[in-house]
Design an enzyme around this catalytic site. Structure first.
Site, PDB file in Angstrom:
ATOM      1  N   ARG A 189       0.917  -1.207   0.177  1.00  0.00           N
ATOM      2  CA  ARG A 189      -0.023  -0.204  -0.027  1.00  0.00           C
ATOM      3  C   ARG A 189       0.990   1.198  -0.204  1.00  0.00           C
ATOM      4  NH1 ARG A 189      -5.084  -2.519   2.193  1.00  0.00           N
ATOM      5  NH2 ARG A 189      -5.066  -4.408   1.464  1.00  0.00           N
ATOM      6  N   ARG A 247       0.449   1.372  13.599  1.00  0.00           N
ATOM      7  CA  ARG A 247      -0.131   0.122  13.078  1.00  0.00           C
ATOM      8  C   ARG A 247      -0.098  -0.129  11.556  1.00  0.00           C
ATOM      9  NH1 ARG A 247      -3.369   4.210  14.386  1.00  0.00           N
ATOM     10  NH2 ARG A 247      -5.206   4.507  13.242  1.00  0.00           N
ATOM     11  N   HIS A 248       0.504   1.053  10.797  1.00  0.00           N
ATOM     12  CA  HIS A 248       0.590   0.718   9.292  1.00  0.00           C
ATOM     13  C   HIS A 248       1.749   0.463   8.733  1.00  0.00           C
ATOM     14  CE1 HIS A 248      -3.198   3.313  10.042  1.00  0.00           C
ATOM     15  NE2 HIS A 248      -3.710   2.654   8.870  1.00  0.00           N
ATOM     16  N   GLU A 273      -8.695  -2.519  13.502  1.00  0.00           N
ATOM     17  CA  GLU A 273      -9.177  -3.581  12.856  1.00  0.00           C
ATOM     18  C   GLU A 273      -8.264  -4.508  12.456  1.00  0.00           C
ATOM     19  OE1 GLU A 273     -10.438  -1.706   9.145  1.00  0.00           O
ATOM     20  OE2 GLU A 273     -10.550  -3.496   8.220  1.00  0.00           O
ATOM     21  N   ARG A 302      -1.137  -7.470  12.538  1.00  0.00           N
ATOM     22  CA  ARG A 302      -1.880  -7.031  13.577  1.00  0.00           C
ATOM     23  C   ARG A 302      -2.387  -8.071  14.546  1.00  0.00           C
ATOM     24  NH1 ARG A 302      -5.535  -2.082  10.770  1.00  0.00           N
ATOM     25  NH2 ARG A 302      -3.924  -0.834  10.604  1.00  0.00           N
TER      26      ARG A 302
END
Length: 434
Positions: A216, A224-225, A357, A408
């Site tokens: 991405r 968290r990315h 998520e 995650r």
RNA sequence: GUCCGGAUAGUGUAGUGGCCUAGCAUGGAGCCCUGUCGAGGCUCCGCCCCGGGUUCGAAUCCCGGUCCGGGCGCCA
């Protein structure tokens, strides 16, 4: 060539008193007390104490051992000696010590746990950082977690597949892609195996999974990315969203259960008490979640996605893993199946941990006509999806699936703050090396 | 994309205008020490991101740059 060692640290016990062993590893620490000298050797499984008493040791060996440099790689051949005063109930009295690789000094960071290092320092010298017990623990647990995922899906009849990471066009629109040069054409790194795993349903593979990299190009900079992440994806035919939610919750449950058994020592070293989430997970509809968010003072209109703050508020209200279901069709990807009787809602779900998520999935549209319409309705050009749409023209069964973020899953399980801590060589906005 | 924050020995930090020739811990070099296990004791070594400005005086204040971290958005 013969293997250079006879035993790992974890193989040696006090009961081997008198045995001759050859061990190999890195010098973790040295303690020189004058008349007695301790060398702590480290391999993947643990530590071994090499003990030299000055009066009883060959002077040449004793002197050369005292001049060793920490983190050098050695093999030591010696005799196991039962010794209650030694850390693991035994020590090794060396006959020969060979330096296979001498370390430079000083080290880029402390690895004994005395002084912290910033994540950036640690990542710059990740090979050293990974020598630290607690860092290694995380990756051993990650390995066991993914092994549990494979075992579980294997038992459920899933076939492992590998789909292309170099693709011609965007999978779902929305997220930014990394453009690359493919000979003299433009191509992209794939953001998701979505289209390919769906094509495999048309191919009749029935149940497939893939654990692989997704890319991405979002310029986010958060805990968290990642710009390169690992996705656990499944797709299954003749199933609806409820069926694959069942698979997902049982999978998460199984991973926790398996890790708590397989990784007890690592969890203990990390000070983590793993509580296995109870089945079934709560189902919370989008509408109900919206009410929670509104009651917590978050101004969200029906049809909006939840922001980070609202998502956290809902997570706090629920307090455990839950499914967020029945999203408005318009904010889900074009391939998401609407409810036949109330098409503004979709057969979709996100798996949520209170912190973030973890996964999202749905029943997919399997009607070629409807899919074509939805692609257009999302402002995308169906021509770019020819290879995908074609698979829907010659017998596509109803199917459903999801994608679960491996990082995650691991970070929430281990209460890790920074997602970079669960990736060997993370790729983020700034980091492209090592 | 946008907003906020940070940069001091190899590593982690203290220091917010003069007491800083920059403190502490860890580390490195050396010496002492026969049971250490975050060993201990003594000696020594090593640092203020770059450029400009304000000031009698700048690690400290201001401006610019570089690099880094984080919030939000987007998302897994």
């Amino acid at each position: 060539m013969d293997i250079m060692r006879t035993h790992y640290a974890s193989d040696i016990t006090p009961g081997m008193d008198g045995d001759t062993v050859t061990v190999a590893g890195w010098i973790h620490e040295m303690r020189d007390l004058g008349g007695i000298y301790f060398l702590v050797l480290r391999d993947r499984g643990g530590f071994m104490q090499i003990t030299m008493v000055k009066k009883k040791t060959d002077p040449e060996l004793f002197d050369s051992a005292r001049r060793l440099i920490r983190e050098s790689v050695l093999t030591v051949t010696g005799t196991v000696k039962r010794e209650d005063k030694a850390p693991r109930g035994y020590e090794i009295i060396p006959q020969t010590v060979s330096v296979l690789s001498e370390s430079d000094s000083p080290l880029p960071m402390d690895i004994t746990g005395k002084v912290d290092a910033d994540i950036d320092t640690r990542l710059d010298s990740r090979f050293i950082d990974l020598r630290r017990r607690k860092t290694l623990d995380v990756f051993e647990i990650r390995h066991h977690a993914l092994k549990a995922v494979r075992n579980f899906l294997e038992n459920e009849g899933f076939i492992e597949i590998h789909t292309p990471k170099v693709v011609a066009a965007a999978t779902e629109g929305g997220t930014a892609l990394f453009p690359i040069t493919y000979f003299n054409r433009e191509a992209f790194l794939n953001q998701s195996p979505q289209l390919y795993k769906q094509i495999m349903m048309s191919a009749g593979f029935d149940r497939v999974y893939e654990i692989g990299a997704i890319f991405r190009a979002e310029e986010h900079d958060t805990l968290r990315h990642l710009n390169e992440a690992t996705s656990i994806d499944i797709e299954a035919s003749f199933m609806d969203h409820l069926d694959v939610m069942g698979i997902l919750e049982r999978l998460v449950h199984e991973v926790y259960a398996q890790v708590s058994v397989d990784c007890a020592p690592q969890l203990e070293e990390l000070g983590i008490e793993l509580s296995v989430p109870k089945l079934p997970f709560k189902r919370v509809s989008y509408d109900d979640a919206l009410e929670i968010a509104l009651s917590e003072g978050h101004a969200i209109e029906w049809g909006d996605d939840f922001g980070t703050a609202a998502e956290r508020a809902i997570g706090n209200a629920i307090g455990e893993h839950y499914f967020l279901t029945d999203w408005p069709t318009e904010i889900k990807p074009y391939y998401t199946h609407p409810y036949d009787d109330k098409p503004v809602y979709s057969k979709s779900f996100d798996l949520m941990h209170p912190r973030m998520e973890l996964a999202s999935g749905s029943q997919r549209i399997h009607s070629h006509k409807l899919l074509h319409e939805m692609i257009e309705a999302h402002g995308l050009n169906p021509d770019g999806f020819d290879f995908y749409l074609k698979a829907f023209q010659y017998g596509m069964p109803p199917h459903a699936g999801w994608g679960l973020g491996a990082e995650r899953l691991v970070m929430t399980m281990l209460h890790v703050e920074n997602i970079r801590d669960v990736v060997l060589f993370p790729r983020d906005r700034k980091r492209l090396s090592p």
